[in-house]
Design an enzyme around this catalytic site. Structure first.
Site, PDB file in Angstrom:
ATOM      1  N   GLU A 272       0.856  -1.192   0.000  1.00  0.00           N
ATOM      2  CA  GLU A 272       0.000   0.000   0.000  1.00  0.00           C
ATOM      3  C   GLU A 272       0.877   1.222   0.000  1.00  0.00           C
ATOM      4  O   GLU A 272       1.871   1.269   0.732  1.00  0.00           O
ATOM      5  CB  GLU A 272      -0.816   0.098   1.306  1.00  0.00           C
ATOM      6  CG  GLU A 272      -2.100  -0.632   1.365  1.00  0.00           C
ATOM      7  CD  GLU A 272      -2.826  -0.358   2.695  1.00  0.00           C
ATOM      8  OE1 GLU A 272      -2.896   0.795   3.137  1.00  0.00           O
ATOM      9  OE2 GLU A 272      -3.312  -1.333   3.281  1.00  0.00           O
ATOM     10  N   GLU A 326     -13.742   5.918  -0.662  1.00  0.00           N
ATOM     11  CA  GLU A 326     -14.623   5.055   0.134  1.00  0.00           C
ATOM     12  C   GLU A 326     -15.364   5.893   1.168  1.00  0.00           C
ATOM     13  O   GLU A 326     -14.769   6.384   2.125  1.00  0.00           O
ATOM     14  CB  GLU A 326     -13.781   3.954   0.801  1.00  0.00           C
ATOM     15  CG  GLU A 326     -13.148   3.005  -0.211  1.00  0.00           C
ATOM     16  CD  GLU A 326     -12.132   2.052   0.421  1.00  0.00           C
ATOM     17  OE1 GLU A 326     -12.524   1.258   1.292  1.00  0.00           O
ATOM     18  OE2 GLU A 326     -10.955   2.133   0.055  1.00  0.00           O
ATOM     19  N   LYS A 329     -15.371   5.525   5.308  1.00  0.00           N
ATOM     20  CA  LYS A 329     -14.164   5.601   6.138  1.00  0.00           C
ATOM     21  C   LYS A 329     -14.267   6.804   7.067  1.00  0.00           C
ATOM     22  O   LYS A 329     -14.898   7.807   6.722  1.00  0.00           O
ATOM     23  CB  LYS A 329     -12.943   5.752   5.232  1.00  0.00           C
ATOM     24  CG  LYS A 329     -12.643   4.492   4.441  1.00  0.00           C
ATOM     25  CD  LYS A 329     -11.178   4.202   4.519  1.00  0.00           C
ATOM     26  CE  LYS A 329     -10.916   2.741   4.314  1.00  0.00           C
ATOM     27  NZ  LYS A 329      -9.495   2.447   4.364  1.00  0.00           N
ATOM     28  N   GLU A 334      -9.235  10.308   4.766  1.00  0.00           N
ATOM     29  CA  GLU A 334      -9.309   8.849   4.603  1.00  0.00           C
ATOM     30  C   GLU A 334     -10.309   8.462   3.514  1.00  0.00           C
ATOM     31  O   GLU A 334     -10.162   7.425   2.871  1.00  0.00           O
ATOM     32  CB  GLU A 334      -9.714   8.176   5.919  1.00  0.00           C
ATOM     33  CG  GLU A 334      -8.610   8.147   6.962  1.00  0.00           C
ATOM     34  CD  GLU A 334      -7.481   7.186   6.592  1.00  0.00           C
ATOM     35  OE1 GLU A 334      -7.778   6.037   6.230  1.00  0.00           O
ATOM     36  OE2 GLU A 334      -6.309   7.598   6.656  1.00  0.00           O
TER      37      GLU A 334
END
Ligand SMILES: *[C@@H]1O[C@H](CO)[C@@H](O)[C@H](O)[C@H]1NC(C)=O
Ligand SMILES: *[C@@H]1O[C@H](CO)[C@@H](O)[C@H](O)[C@H]1NC(C)=O
Ligand SMILES: *[C@@H]1O[C@H](CO)[C@@H](O)[C@H](O)[C@H]1NC(C)=O
Length: 468
Positions: A272, A326, A329, A334
């Site tokens: 990541e 997303e 989150k 984030e």
């Protein structure tokens, strides 16, 4: 409302949105010249994502992404990638790590999550847990290596020998990482956990997976260093290496820690890494431009084959975080790590979109919100040169930076066609332009802490040719 439309569907509104987005992001970065390959993390902490089969076909048709990592073993996702030439890393969730440390349970896990999909889905790696070691649960930590061994043994018993077993680590595993040559793992874990884990990796030819995140490591003094922008460098006295970006420094710190235990030969995978494109209003270092700088330069860097100062010429299988924004989150930044929005509109491009030319082509008359195009956008040739008020000291540091970043500076060396006039300004002009051209001709590639300016006037003279 149906928000899960495919980009190739018949929704003109959605497609127009996509065109506008591409046009806008192209204003920041347009790496149309090269297609790179990179992996992505396909996280699903959201309630508005497209269906997995739509995601798989989107990735195959519209991007050059050829590797995907998921944080579980969701059968819908794994099935969706069947018969696509996109390799998958699937994950044993942390909650299952204890269980699979015994062989029969590992065999059940493999039977339930791998065998139904193998080999039609190109499952290439299994991550046993995610960032378990740095999270600090002693019991769980003690079971990670046994779990990796069990899963590997279970695969072998099922006749599968081309699926690697590993586990991703956050940089929290490091006790020391600066300077990079002094890198070492946390005391108490290095001999007990990391040495046996690295021995497993060596014996099974599987990689050590790490999550370097300059985003979590920068200070106001090191933002440019974290973003692959021109900066003063960080010198490691022990090795004489002048680091020009924090990603290399973090990778070399991990390498040093592995080498200290005798495992410098084990492959490293970047499980990541990424940078958010939006955050809270006063959040330092978070912007679309910074996300583009970090991710686009990172993709270019890992595709270059140059490796890092301590790992020259080594390549690292790399997975950007993340595929989608997303929405569930915690925290605005984030939620904004994605390359794409849930409707597949790109947030920005890092050189992985296919058919960009075709997409960018429609007449700007349909685009009302677009900023006025730059000369480079209009296909005009552009060069990067020093601003009139740039000092020689600043220009010298631009020369040092550029010539230390892998750009060919021979033309400005003694005997080269651009050596004369032998002035700092003239040499900097050549070097800054060479860097600007090599790194994608984006406005920010000519920033050089506000000492560079883009021009449409060709600075070439006599034998000295400035590329464009
Ligand atoms: C599948 O992808 C690999 C690289 O990931 C490539 O080398 C190979 O040629 C591809 N095969 C097909 C059939 O496209
Ligand atoms: C890395 O590759 C370059 C160019 O191919 C070569 O000159 C150099 O010796 C290589 N370095 C190492 C350490 O393998
Ligand atoms: C490291 O590189 C930077 C940028 O090129 C330069 O400004 C700095 O002086 C260098 N430091 C050392 C110790 O060589």
């Amino acid at each position: 409302m149906e928000t899960h439309l495919m980009m190739g569907s018949s929704s003109p509104a959605l497609f127009t949105t996509f065109l506008i987005s591409v046009y806008l992001l192209c204003h920041f970065v347009c790496l149309v010249a090269a297609d790179y390959t990179v992996g992505v993390n396909y996280g699903t902490v959201a309630d508005n994502l497209p269906r997995p089969y739509q995601v798989a076909s989107f990735l195959k048709d519209q991007t050059t992404i050829d590797r995907v990592k998921i944080f579980d073993a969701n059968p819908d996702i794994i099935t969706s990638f069947a018969n696509y030439n996109i390799s998958l890393t699937i994950t044993v969730p942390n909650g299952d790590v204890l269980a699979v440390s015994n062989l029969p349970a590992a065999q059940s896990w493999v039977a339930a999550n791998v065998l139904p999909h193998y080999p039609q889905t190109k499952i290439r790696r299994i991550a046993v847990g995610n960032e378990v070691i740095a999270a600090g649960d002693k019991n769980l930590i003690a079971h990670v290596v046994p779990a990796m061994k069990s899963v590997h043994a279970a695969l072998k018993l099922a006749g599968i020998t081309d699926v690697q077993v590993s586990t991703p680590h956050s940089m929290g595993i490091m006790a020391k990482s600066e300077p990079p040559s002094s890198g070492r793992f946390r005391r108490g874990y290095d001999k007990v956990i990391f040495a046996p884990m690295l021995e497993f990796h060596r014996q099974t030819a599987s990689p050590f997976m790490v999550c370097p995140y300059p985003y979590f490591g920068f200070t106001d003094k090191t933002l440019d260093y974290a973003l692959f922008k021109p900066n003063g460098g960080v010198f490691d006295e022990a090795t004489g290496v002048n680091y020009t970006n924090m990603f290399d420094a973090q990778m070399d710190a991990v390498y040093s820690a592995m080498k200290r235990l005798g495992y410098g030969d084990v492959d490293i995978v970047v499980a990541e890494t990424g940078w958010p494109s939006a955050g809270d209003p006063n959040q330092q270092g978070v912007s679309l431009e910074n996300a583009v700088s970090y991710n686009a330069n990172l993709v270019k860097h890992v595709n270059s084959g140059l490796g890092t100062p301590l790992m020259p010429n080594r390549t690292f299988d790399t997975f950007l975080f993340s595929l989608f924004n997303e929405d569930l989150k915690p925290g605005l930044s984030e939620r904004n790590f994605g390359l794409f929005r849930p409707d597949f509109a790109p947030v920005y491009d890092v050189g992985i979109l296919r058919n960009q030319q075709q997409v960018v082509a429609p007449a700007p008359t349909t685009i009302t919100a677009a900023p006025s195009p730059t000369a480079a956008d209009k296909g005009q040739k552009t060069w990067c040169v020093p601003k009139d008020d740039a000092t020689d000291a600043a220009l010298q540091s631009n020369i040092d930076y550029v010539c230390g970043s892998g750009v060919d500076c021979k033309p400005i060396q003694d005997g080269g066609p651009c050596f004369l006039p032998n002035t700092v300004r003239s040499h900097a002009s050549y070097a800054m332009n060479a860097y600007y051209q090599a790194y994608g001709r984006n406005d920010y590639n000519c920033d050089f802490t506000s000492t560079g300016v883009i021009t449409t006037a060709d600075p070439s003279y006599q034998e000295c040719t400035y590329v464009a």
